[in-house]
Design an enzyme around this catalytic site. Structure first.
Site, PDB file in Angstrom:
ATOM      1  N   HIS A 114       0.860  -1.180   0.000  1.00 48.70           N
ATOM      2  CA  HIS A 114       0.000   0.000   0.000  1.00 48.70           C
ATOM      3  C   HIS A 114       0.901   1.237   0.000  1.00 48.70           C
ATOM      4  CE1 HIS A 114      -3.958   1.783   0.693  1.00 48.70           C
ATOM      5  NE2 HIS A 114      -3.285   2.740   1.308  1.00 48.70           N
ATOM      6  N   CYS A 122       5.871   2.789  -1.252  1.00 51.03           N
ATOM      7  CA  CYS A 122       4.959   1.666  -1.145  1.00 51.03           C
ATOM      8  C   CYS A 122       5.501   0.730  -0.070  1.00 51.03           C
ATOM      9  CB  CYS A 122       4.847   0.940  -2.483  1.00 51.03           C
ATOM     10  SG  CYS A 122       3.595   1.669  -3.542  1.00 51.03           S
ATOM     11  N   CYS A 130       1.662   5.583  11.704  1.00 52.81           N
ATOM     12  CA  CYS A 130       1.430   5.855  13.122  1.00 52.81           C
ATOM     13  C   CYS A 130       2.121   7.160  13.538  1.00 52.81           C
ATOM     14  CB  CYS A 130       1.954   4.687  13.953  1.00 52.81           C
ATOM     15  SG  CYS A 130       1.800   4.957  15.711  1.00 52.81           S
TER      16      CYS A 130
HETATM   17 ZN   LIG Z   1       3.785   3.916  -4.083  1.00 56.17          ZN
END
Ligand SMILES: [Zn+2]
Ligand SMILES: [Zn+2]
Length: 310
Positions: A114, A122, A130
């Site tokens: 993600h 990514c 956090c």
């Molecule tokens: Zn990316």
């Protein structure tokens, strides 16, 4: 375009300050919490033992906290779709799930990766970004994060019990001597009551975060995947634990050592479309080592693992 970039940079710096500010705030609270246990003139034996335990939990949680902040959360290092993977998938109609290119950082995005806007990378099995640790939580640092939550919870609980006993003694046993019999300083009671309020708040806050983590580990999900209604392969709780906390003896999973993790970028994330295709079919192909086609995936996994440790 230029001003847009500048704006992005400014936003990033602002958010970074927020993360650093929160870390300093957490550190001050933790040290102050311990300090308040020294306000009492006399401690019961139980309180003394609890304080020793609290110091132990403090040291372990501090190591976990630092490792969470400064570890690579699992940046995807493979920037293009590996040919080996494409080759393996040629006949399987699964290619669509592996050909995603991130539209923000232009690199290959494996199914369980993600993009984090804050880190601009990514991250493999990104759980969430956090602010309290000023870092992403992903495949490679989730163990430290979970252990930090566990040990900081134990720490807060120990401090909380010390003060509950202290307050009890103050009101019930030494009522006639008032606060001076228990404290060196006049503002002691104020500090103790304030720390009890903080402890109560953070006990609930930390346990709810820890519970979220236990749930996503149980379901082989990340927090992001749980919001998207997606999940990894369903297997036993302990097998899922190994994927997050390291594939080694259980006691290593309780100490903040570097976990042995085999990042398998070929690992698939099940969503509606895959479930409609039939999950057992996919599991057989990807995880059955006796299936010749899954050998490609195994090799691929080992390749990445070697790259990670070298
Ligand atoms: Zn990316
Ligand atoms: Zn991030």
């Amino acid at each position: 375009m230029f001003s847009e970039q500048n704006h992005d940079e400014r936003q990033k710096i602002k958010k970074n300050y927020l993360g650093i500010g929160l870390i300093i705030f957490v550190q001050i609270l933790i040290i102050w919490g311990l300090y308040t246990t020294f306000i009492y003139n006399n401690l019961r034996e139980l309180q003394n033992n609890l304080r020793n335990l609290a110091i132990l939990f403090w040291i372990i949680s501090e190591i976990c906290y630092i490792r969470t902040q400064f570890s690579d959360p699992g940046e995807v290092q493979q920037k293009i779709v590996p040919l080996k993977l494409l080759h393996a998938l040629k006949d399987l109609q699964l290619l669509q799930f592996y050909q995603n290119v991130c539209d923000k950082c232009n690199s290959w995005k494996p199914p369980r990766a993600h993009h984090c806007k804050r880190c601009n990378k990514c991250i493999y099995k990104m759980d969430h970004h956090c602010e309290w640790t000023n870092n992403c939580i992903g495949a490679l640092n989730q163990k430290y994060f979970v252990l930090f939550l566990l040990y900081v919870f134990c720490y807060i609980l120990a401090i909380f019990i010390i003060h509950i006993i202290g307050i009890y003694d103050y009101y019930v046993t030494n009522q006639q001597h008032m606060w001076n019999s228990l404290t060196n300083q006049n503002f002691g009671i104020f500090q103790v009551l304030l720390i009890i309020i903080f402890c109560t708040f953070f006990l609930f806050f930390v346990i709810s975060m820890l519970w979220d983590q236990i749930q996503v580990i149980r379901d082989n999900q990340t927090v992001i995947e749980s919001l998207q209604g997606k999940f990894g392969r369903q297997q036993s709780f302990f097998e899922n634990m190994k994927q997050f906390m390291g594939d080694e003896k259980w006691y290593y999973q309780l100490i903040p050592t570097t976990p042995i993790l085999k990042l398998n970028y070929a690992e698939i994330v099940y969503g509606e479309s895959l479930v409609n295709m039939g999950t057992s079919y996919l599991e057989d192909i990807i995880y059955d080592e006796k299936n010749p086609k899954s050998v490609y995936f195994a090799e691929f996994m080992i390749d990445n693992y070697k790259k990670k440790v070298s």
